[in-house]
Structure formats: C-alpha cells, structure tokens
Design an enzyme around this catalytic site. Structure first.
Site, mmCIF file in Angstrom:
data_model
loop_
_atom_site.group_PDB
_atom_site.id
_atom_site.type_symbol
_atom_site.label_atom_id
_atom_site.label_comp_id
_atom_site.label_asym_id
_atom_site.label_seq_id
_atom_site.Cartn_x
_atom_site.Cartn_y
_atom_site.Cartn_z
ATOM 1 N N LYS A 113 0.822 -1.216 0.000
ATOM 2 C CA LYS A 113 0.000 0.000 0.000
ATOM 3 C C LYS A 113 0.853 1.262 0.000
ATOM 4 C CE LYS A 113 -4.296 -1.817 1.872
ATOM 5 N NZ LYS A 113 -5.425 -1.589 2.776
ATOM 6 N N LYS A 195 -6.366 -12.691 -8.420
ATOM 7 C CA LYS A 195 -7.660 -12.630 -7.755
ATOM 8 C C LYS A 195 -8.441 -11.385 -8.204
ATOM 9 C CE LYS A 195 -9.519 -12.397 -3.027
ATOM 10 N NZ LYS A 195 -9.149 -12.240 -1.606
ATOM 11 N N LYS A 198 -11.852 -5.430 -6.165
ATOM 12 C CA LYS A 198 -12.751 -4.299 -6.395
ATOM 13 C C LYS A 198 -11.977 -3.019 -6.688
ATOM 14 C CE LYS A 198 -13.221 -3.033 -1.506
ATOM 15 N NZ LYS A 198 -14.132 -2.907 -0.378
#
Length: 330
Positions: A113, A195, A198
């Site tokens: 992140k 994967k 969103k």
C-alpha cells in the site's frame, strides 16, 4: 452450548465485487443463525487513504444496505459502522503499546500500500493492523473469516492477544481463522491468474455488485480466455476455469454438466451465458440495495441501534482492559 462469536469488517472505500460476494458474503448469510455475528463497515480503516467525506458516508451506509440485501438480518446480526463505536479507537491505542515496531514493519500489505500511495505514507497506514486487532479482540471473537491476504493480520492479532494475556491473565479470546465450507476464489476477468479485486484500475477486470446488467454483459464478453474455444475445466485454462467456476456458482450446475451443455459450442456462446447467469444472480441484491439507499432514515436507525449493541459488548472488554493497565475507571 453458547454460540461462537464471528467478526469481520468490510472496507467502504469502493463497491463490493462478485468475488467478495461469492467468497464471503454469501457464506455469511448461511452461517448467520449458527453464530453470534458482527459485521462492520470499517470507515476508520478507509481513511488511511484520502477519501471524499461525502462519498465515504454514502459508501458506509451502502455497505449496510448491501448486507441486508444479501440476506443478513440486522436483528440477528450486529451490522454497524466502525467509527460509531469509539471503543475501537480506544482499544487500538492500548494495543499499540503491546505491539512491536518490528512486527508492523514486516506486514506485506503495508509495503504494497505504501508503494501504491507513495504520496501519503502516513502513520495510520503503518499502524492499521493494530486497529484491525482491536476490531477483533474488542468482541472476544472466536472466529474471523479470512482470505489468504489476511492471514498475516490475524496472526498479529493472535500474537498481541497472547502477549497481553501473558502479562495480565485471561483478558482476550485468541481468535482463529474461519475458512468457509462453501465459497470460491474468483479471479480477474482480464488477468485470470490474479484474484478479482474491487480496486483493480481496469474496470473490465471486475464485476461489482451494483453494476448495471449491460455493464456485466459487456465485461464477460471481453473476458480473457484462450485460443482452444473448448469449454472444459483443465489445468492451464485459467480464464475458462474461472468462468466455469462463476457459472457453476450462479446456476448450481457441476463442471461436467457445464461441459456437456457447451459441448461443440464456442466461447462466443459461453461468455454471454455466464454474463446472463450473473446478472440474474445479482439482480435482486442490486435492486434491494438501491431501494434501501433511498431509505436513509431506516438505514441510519439500523446503524444507530446496532452501534449501541456493539458498544455494549465492546464496553465489557474495555472495562477489563482499563482495570488491567491501570486506568481509573469511568
């Protein structure tokens, strides 16, 4: 025998994907009568990345609306917004003092992140696994539904609980991960070895729960497959394996039934069929969510009532914690 406590949080920083629904939400509906369940829109976690305040408020309410639309009963489950229960932040600060810098510096999600948001590597981004531990330990959760990418965070929560208990006695339940019996790992439509996320910047890679039917159909028609044009589940056919998994879940058909249905038919017929099945799977949830979002007073009453229920449970833990660490009781 008392029911075990299940806790999970959902980020309100973006729409929930088909992968989230199949891998988590659908299973939550199945288990809601077997456990004491708490589900939280984690808006405090969301602000580690800059948010539009108005949009964050709307998305936090949308999470609660979507959970209800999926079939979770707000009377049976405690479904609330994290920032409305101040004990989350209070316990997080206490647990900060029982968490080692080295433990946090090893968190792989912080590294990921901080690269994605290099212009805003704040202390909250570094420290949010402690808030996540507080979320769980606050309610003496026995079980935490987790995916592969959350195992490290659960392990940290366990370590903090064991460290605190080792100093002060039996204060926290040491939580275990809950792996659902039913579910499925849904992969990206654009990169089927990854994967579905969103937050994927490629909008065609993901199906969101509130996508319009036309958008869902368009995304499936563009889904990456292979050059064989044969609908069979086989190693190496990542795109088709993913579409078959989705179609199987949406229709209840087995892989062998799907292979028979599309024998001698190409991907040009299969991909729209998957799209149509997903449109129908999500249609009632989407319609119910949009209907609930128009009933702001009702949603706010649900959030307020459930935040009070959550706060009452949280306060039991905080009374013990305050006493153990030496705070003067309120």
């Amino acid at each position: 025998m008392d029911k075990k406590i299940v806790f999970s949080g959902i980020q309100p920083s973006g729409d929930i994907s088909l992968g989230n629904y199949i891998g988590a939400l659908r299973n939550w509906v199945e288990i809601q009568h077997d456990y004491h369940c708490l589900y939280c829109a984690v808006d405090m976690h969301a602000i580690t990345v800059r948010q539009d305040p108005k949009k964050l408020r709307e998305q936090s309410l949308a999470v609660i609306a979507l959970l209800i639309a999926c079939g979770l009963d707000p009377k049976e489950n405690i479904m609330y917004i994290q920032s409305q229960v101040p004990q989350h932040a209070e316990l997080a600060w206490v647990l900060n003092c029982y968490t080692m810098y080295g433990e946090l510096s090893r968190m792989t999600q912080f590294k990921d992140k901080s690269q994605k948001h290099s212009d805003n590597v704040n202390a909250g981004l570094f420290d949010y696994p402690v808030l996540m531990a507080a979320d769980i330990l606050l309610y003496q959760a026995d079980l935490v539904p987790i995916g592969h990418d959350q195992k490290q965070h659960l392990e940290l929560a366990r370590n903090i609980a064991e460290r605190f208990n080792g100093i002060y006695g039996d204060v926290f339940t040491v939580p275990d991960g809950y792996i659902p019996k039913v579910g499925g790992r849904i992969m990206s439509l654009a990169e089927p070895e990854k994967k579905m996320s969103k937050s994927d910047p490629n909008v065609n890679a993901r199906i969101l729960m509130l996508d319009e039917p036309d958008a869902i159909m368009r995304k499936f028609k563009r889904a990456v497959t292979d050059s064989e044009a044969q609908v069979v589940y086989r190693e190496g056919k990542h795109g088709i394996n993913n579409l078959m998994t989705i179609y199987s879940i949406a229709t209840g058909k087995s892989f062998s039934e799907i292979e028979a249905e599309f024998d001698d038919k190409g991907y040009g017929e299969f991909k729209p069929a998957v799209g149509e099945a997903v449109v129908e799977l999500l249609r009632p949830i989407r319609e119910k969510t949009l209907e609930l979002m128009k009933e702001k007073d009702y949603l706010m009453s649900i959030c307020t009532e459930n935040a009070l229920r959550a706060s009452a449970l949280a306060e039991r833990t905080m009374r013990k914690v305050r006493k153990k660490v030496g705070f003067v009781q309120r």
